[in-house]
Design an enzyme around this catalytic site. Structure first.
Site, PDB file in Angstrom:
ATOM      1  N   SER A 147       0.850  -1.191   0.000  1.00 44.36           N
ATOM      2  CA  SER A 147       0.000   0.000   0.000  1.00 44.36           C
ATOM      3  C   SER A 147       0.881   1.235   0.000  1.00 44.36           C
ATOM      4  O   SER A 147       1.956   1.240   0.620  1.00 44.36           O
ATOM      5  CB  SER A 147      -0.898   0.021   1.240  1.00 44.36           C
ATOM      6  OG  SER A 147      -1.494   1.288   1.422  1.00 44.36           O
ATOM      7  N   TYR A 160      -2.792  -0.893   9.878  1.00 47.30           N
ATOM      8  CA  TYR A 160      -2.669  -1.443   8.527  1.00 47.30           C
ATOM      9  C   TYR A 160      -1.305  -1.117   7.906  1.00 47.30           C
ATOM     10  O   TYR A 160      -0.624  -2.007   7.384  1.00 47.30           O
ATOM     11  CB  TYR A 160      -3.791  -0.871   7.665  1.00 47.30           C
ATOM     12  CG  TYR A 160      -3.787  -1.297   6.215  1.00 47.30           C
ATOM     13  CD1 TYR A 160      -4.211  -2.564   5.843  1.00 47.30           C
ATOM     14  CD2 TYR A 160      -3.385  -0.416   5.209  1.00 47.30           C
ATOM     15  CE1 TYR A 160      -4.232  -2.953   4.506  1.00 47.30           C
ATOM     16  CE2 TYR A 160      -3.402  -0.802   3.883  1.00 47.30           C
ATOM     17  CZ  TYR A 160      -3.819  -2.065   3.531  1.00 47.30           C
ATOM     18  OH  TYR A 160      -3.829  -2.439   2.220  1.00 47.30           O
TER      19      TYR A 160
END
Length: 253
Positions: A147, A160
């Site tokens: 990400s 995350y």
């Protein structure tokens, strides 16, 4: 043209979203694709059926990567399918796409949340790679979907982003460790991508606001990410390893 004929790939989390797009793209380039799913059996069967209808080859495989031991279970199921279908447990491409997102600042992240995100986004890919390493053919490919939250500060990615950063660290060290076998290991960092898990990116108003932070002026599509993965999985991508490839359209540069 990318030619993956004769290659066998496992794509985790491939019943929808980015994983589905990756599975479809690899199959269209000639790979035989194992479409992994957790609970969306019908969706996975649809993806497989549509790949086959388009002239490709695919099969579904189930596994729960949010649970302790889930990676070992998926590896065993996948290897079992390879033995049954092809007579040998060898394959070429692993795409660690399955993941779990949580939008929360550190004040709102529970220990259960943290453990679940770490299990799904880092621990399961780690142990899936470990279990499957003996079965990779020389010149294999490992692609870890990360990400852009690892390079840009998003406070609501408090659990995350660290999990994905760990996956990127694993990518680098494995690239060195597996280089002798000519196995490349890379991470791909999607930016904001319009999927069913990212409703904001699909909303016309919200997506226009986000697009203002992206150099190319639009939010990403799952197929944008699949194209990058297909290149890295191909022979043409064979001189790239240990890298974090930003596939965000230039978001928040």
């Amino acid at each position: 043209m990318i030619d993956l004929s004769g290659r066998i790939a496992l794509v985790t989390g491939a019943s929808r979203g980015i994983g589905e797009a990756i599975a479809r793209r690899l199959a269209s380039d000639g790979a035989i694709v194992a479409v992994h799913y957790h609970s969306a059996a019908d969706a996975a069967r649809t993806v497989v059926a549509e790949i086959v209808a388009a002239g490709g080859a695919a099969f579904a495989v189930q596994g729960d990567l949010s649970e302790h031991g889930g990676a070992a279970g998926l590896a065993a199921s996948f290897i079992g399918e390879l033995r049954a279908r092809f007579g040998a447990p060898e394959f070429d491409i692993l795409v660690n796409n399955a993941g779990l997102g949580l939008r929360a600042t550190i004040e709102d992240v529970t220990e259960h949340d943290f453990d679940l995100l770490l299990q799904t986004n880092l621990k399961s890919p780690f142990f899936l790679i470990k279990a499957l390493l003996p079965h990779f053919r020389k010149g294999g490919r490992i692609l870890n979907i990360s990400s852009m939250g690892t390079r840009a500060a998003y406070p609501t990615m408090a659990a995350y982003a660290p999990a994905k950063a760990g996956l990127e660290a694993l990518t680098r060290l494995l690239a060195v460790h597996l280089g002798e076998r000519q196995i490349t290991v890379n991470s791909v960092r999607p930016g904001t991508t319009a999927t069913d898990m990212n409703a904001a990116a699909r909303d016309p108003v919200t997506s226009r606001v986000v697009a203002e932070t992206i150099a190319l002026g639009r939010v990403g599509q799952s197929t944008d990410i699949a194209k990058v993965v297909a290149f890295l999985a191909s022979e043409d991508g064979g001189w790239v390893t240990g890298q974090q490839i930003d596939a965000s359209g230039g978001q928040r540069l």
